[in-house]
Design an enzyme around this catalytic site. Structure first.
Site, mmCIF file in Angstrom:
data_model
loop_
_atom_site.group_PDB
_atom_site.id
_atom_site.type_symbol
_atom_site.label_atom_id
_atom_site.label_comp_id
_atom_site.label_asym_id
_atom_site.label_seq_id
_atom_site.Cartn_x
_atom_site.Cartn_y
_atom_site.Cartn_z
ATOM 1 C CG HIS A 1 -2.092 0.915 1.047
ATOM 2 N ND1 HIS A 1 -2.034 2.255 1.314
ATOM 3 C CD2 HIS A 1 -3.329 0.667 0.568
ATOM 4 C CE1 HIS A 1 -3.200 2.798 1.016
ATOM 5 N NE2 HIS A 1 -4.008 1.864 0.557
ATOM 6 C CG ASP B 1 -8.463 -4.634 -2.601
ATOM 7 O OD1 ASP B 1 -9.642 -4.648 -2.210
ATOM 8 O OD2 ASP B 1 -7.928 -3.640 -3.097
HETATM 9 N N1 CMC Z 1 4.256 -7.708 -4.239
HETATM 10 C C1 CMC Z 1 5.589 -7.718 -4.424
HETATM 11 N N2 CMC Z 1 6.344 -6.615 -4.409
HETATM 12 C C2 CMC Z 1 5.729 -5.453 -4.182
HETATM 13 C C3 CMC Z 1 4.356 -5.359 -3.947
HETATM 14 C C4 CMC Z 1 3.606 -6.546 -3.996
HETATM 15 N N3 CMC Z 1 2.287 -6.536 -3.817
HETATM 16 N N4 CMC Z 1 4.013 -4.081 -3.740
HETATM 17 C C5 CMC Z 1 5.151 -3.366 -3.843
HETATM 18 N N5 CMC Z 1 6.184 -4.202 -4.122
HETATM 19 C C6 CMC Z 1 7.568 -3.820 -4.337
HETATM 20 C C7 CMC Z 1 7.756 -3.345 -5.781
HETATM 21 O O1 CMC Z 1 8.026 -4.403 -6.645
HETATM 22 C C8 CMC Z 1 8.892 -2.375 -5.638
HETATM 23 O O2 CMC Z 1 10.084 -3.114 -5.544
HETATM 24 P P1 CMC Z 1 11.476 -2.522 -6.090
HETATM 25 O O3 CMC Z 1 11.781 -1.355 -5.193
HETATM 26 O O4 CMC Z 1 12.417 -3.667 -5.930
HETATM 27 O O5 CMC Z 1 11.242 -2.122 -7.520
HETATM 28 C C9 CMC Z 1 8.636 -1.751 -4.271
HETATM 29 O O6 CMC Z 1 7.873 -2.711 -3.528
HETATM 30 C C10 CMC Z 1 7.844 -0.449 -4.373
HETATM 31 O O7 CMC Z 1 6.636 -0.726 -5.116
HETATM 32 P P2 CMC Z 1 5.729 0.409 -5.748
HETATM 33 O O8 CMC Z 1 4.663 -0.245 -6.543
HETATM 34 O O9 CMC Z 1 6.567 1.443 -6.437
HETATM 35 O O10 CMC Z 1 5.215 1.097 -4.410
HETATM 36 P P3 CMC Z 1 3.876 1.882 -4.155
HETATM 37 O O11 CMC Z 1 3.954 2.528 -2.859
HETATM 38 O O12 CMC Z 1 3.547 2.713 -5.322
HETATM 39 O O13 CMC Z 1 2.892 0.601 -4.084
HETATM 40 C C11 CMC Z 1 0.903 -0.466 -4.630
HETATM 41 C C12 CMC Z 1 1.593 0.587 -3.785
HETATM 42 C C13 CMC Z 1 -0.474 -0.707 -4.025
HETATM 43 C C14 CMC Z 1 0.761 0.054 -6.064
HETATM 44 C C15 CMC Z 1 1.714 -1.789 -4.654
HETATM 45 O O14 CMC Z 1 1.973 -2.231 -3.352
HETATM 46 C C16 CMC Z 1 1.030 -2.873 -5.471
HETATM 47 O O15 CMC Z 1 1.110 -2.844 -6.713
HETATM 48 N N6 CMC Z 1 0.338 -3.839 -4.799
HETATM 49 C C17 CMC Z 1 -0.378 -4.876 -5.507
HETATM 50 C C18 CMC Z 1 -1.750 -4.386 -5.965
HETATM 51 C C19 CMC Z 1 -2.700 -4.182 -4.793
HETATM 52 O O16 CMC Z 1 -2.894 -5.053 -3.976
HETATM 53 N N7 CMC Z 1 -3.364 -3.012 -4.775
HETATM 54 C C20 CMC Z 1 -4.375 -2.692 -3.772
HETATM 55 C C21 CMC Z 1 -3.978 -1.565 -2.880
HETATM 56 S S1 CMC Z 1 -5.093 -1.365 -1.471
HETATM 57 C C22 CMC Z 1 -6.645 -0.987 -2.108
HETATM 58 C C23 CMC Z 1 -6.724 0.233 -2.968
HETATM 59 O O17 CMC Z 1 -6.298 1.309 -2.572
HETATM 60 O O18 CMC Z 1 -7.267 0.136 -4.065
#
Ligand code: CMC
Length: 380
Positions: free
Chosen positions: A258, A314
């Site tokens: 998140h 989720d």
């Molecule tokens: N599984 C594996 N690695 C992850 C995940 C995950 N679910 N989430 C983040 N990471 C890693 C990502 O690969 C990256 O690694 P690196 O630094 O090595 O490149 C690092 O963590 C930072 O990830 P990011 O996507 O740039 O970080 P963010 O703060 O933008 O992420 C997020 C937030 C929700 C987009 C992400 O955690 C994600 O894609 N999660 C999976 C989708 C998900 O479950 N979304 C629902 C969010 S809660 C409900 C809502 O608000 O809709």
């Protein structure tokens, strides 16, 4: 000296507005709606009351609530133009896209910018619920069932979808899920709706912007993706290997991570507690997804928790959605129904001191250069 320009990718850490609607205490893992702990609202309140809370930032008195319910329930009735549109498109497009289309239709002839347009806000929430139920009903061969004014919002939602008044348990679970997803600060969808609203587009079109930003798996689409993920893993035994492979390929586990919470999502805890009450009554498909999800949580946390990546809401919601009989392609659309409460409240709040949202990009392309006519260009 010229200061270097900072670019905040994804607007991470950037405050774009002030708001009295919700507080995400990401250190202690508590979510508040207008000062009320969402856990307490789930336990003691109703989605209908939460809609009032969002719009007025206070709970209603008993007489106010009676009047509010009259307006909300009256507004749940659909017009022939909605029903005809649903009949025409329910079988050919995804539920979320059709929701966006219908809410845009509802905004025909309307103008934006009125921060006191509470009736339109209530109408939008009410219509979204009825659109959702009727789309699903028509997709599966049924036809529009008018809402009943003696039923609550979640009861009507299931009644209009299935043609039967739901059990108390199912209506309560749906009510809890609607409360839990009603508001959450400024994620992509709320920001998209604010961007549209800041141009003084009408309320309904601004909601459509929010709906469409909800579609992707990184945001609202995560619950459907998480459910599909569990089904594709197939069994508890395969989870450890699947987690290792997924992470080694630098792929994401849906339902983890998140932008704001770097600890366990408090909404996931609430959902897990609700699931625990229904362990005995799950069908075999839901039970299997539950077992896989439990293993996913355990193995995923083992590798990701040290990086502040924990299960989010989720990961767990699909189990409840399926338990109350929602189709697997309707989870994001239900999220949109619920989040409409937050979107309209944010939009009205923003319109009180509207400012066009217009960020900048840092140009990194070519400097001004001379145009060469096509016939004189030589290649490189
Ligand atoms: N599984 C594996 N690695 C992850 C995940 C995950 N679910 N989430 C983040 N990471 C890693 C990502 O690969 C990256 O690694 P690196 O630094 O090595 O490149 C690092 O963590 C930072 O990830 P990011 O996507 O740039 O970080 P963010 O703060 O933008 O992420 C997020 C937030 C929700 C987009 C992400 O955690 C994600 O894609 N999660 C999976 C989708 C998900 O479950 N979304 C629902 C969010 S809660 C409900 C809502 O608000 O809709």
């Amino acid at each position: 000296m010229v200061q270097p320009i900072s670019v905040f990718k994804g607007l991470e850490g950037v405050y774009v507005t002030e708001s009295a609607l919700s507080l995400i205490d990401s250190e202690n893992g508590v979510l508040y709606y207008a000062g009320y702990d969402v856990k307490e609202l789930v336990e003691r309140s109703s989605f209908e009351e939460v809609v009032f809370l969002m719009l007025h930032q206070r709970l209603p008195t008993s007489s106010e609530f009676t009047e509010f319910l009259k307006l909300l329930r009256r507004s749940q009735e659909l017009e022939p133009i909605h029903i005809e549109t649903i009949r025409k498109y329910a079988g050919v497009t995804d539920i979320l896209s059709l929701l966006a289309m219908l809410i845009v239709l509802e905004g025909r002839g309307k103008i934006g910018g009125n921060s006191n347009d509470f009736n339109a806000a209530v109408n939008a929430v009410a219509k979204m619920g009825s659109f959702f139920s009727t789309i699903i009903r028509v997709r599966y061969g049924g036809d529009y069932i008018p809402p009943r004014r003696d039923l609550s919002f979640p009861e009507n939602l299931l009644y209009m979808m299935n043609g039967e008044v739901p059990s108390r348990e199912h209506a309560d679970v749906l009510d809890d899920l609607l409360i839990l997803h009603a508001e959450h600060g400024i994620p992509a969808s709320t920001f998209a709706s604010l961007v549209a609203a800041s141009t003084l587009s009408d309320l309904y079109s601004s909601i459509a912007a929010g709906i469409l930003a909800l579609k992707g798996p990184l945001h609202g689409g995560a619950s459907e993706a998480s459910y599909a993920q569990a089904l594709s893993i197939g069994s508890v035994e395969k989870v450890p290997e699947w987690v290792q492979l997924t992470l080694s390929e630098k792929k994401k586990i849906m339902g983890f991570g998140h932008r704001v919470y770097k600890i366990y999502d408090p909404r996931a805890t609430i959902v897990k507690n609700i699931i625990a009450r229904f362990m005995g009554s799950m069908n075999s498909e839901v039970k299997k997804v539950y077992e896989i999800t439990r293993a996913l949580e355990e193995y995923g946390e083992k590798y990701l928790a040290s990086r502040g990546i924990y299960p989010n809401v989720d990961l767990w919601t699909p189990i409840l959605y399926r338990m109350i009989g929602l189709p697997a392609d309707s989870f994001t659309a239900l999220f949109a129904v619920s989040r409409t409460a937050g979107w309209v409240a944010h939009i009205l709040e923003y319109w009180r001191e509207n400012k066009l949202i217009r960020p900048l990009h840092l140009y990194v392309g070519e400097r001004p250069r001379k145009y060469i006519p096509l016939e004189l260009r030589t290649g490189s």
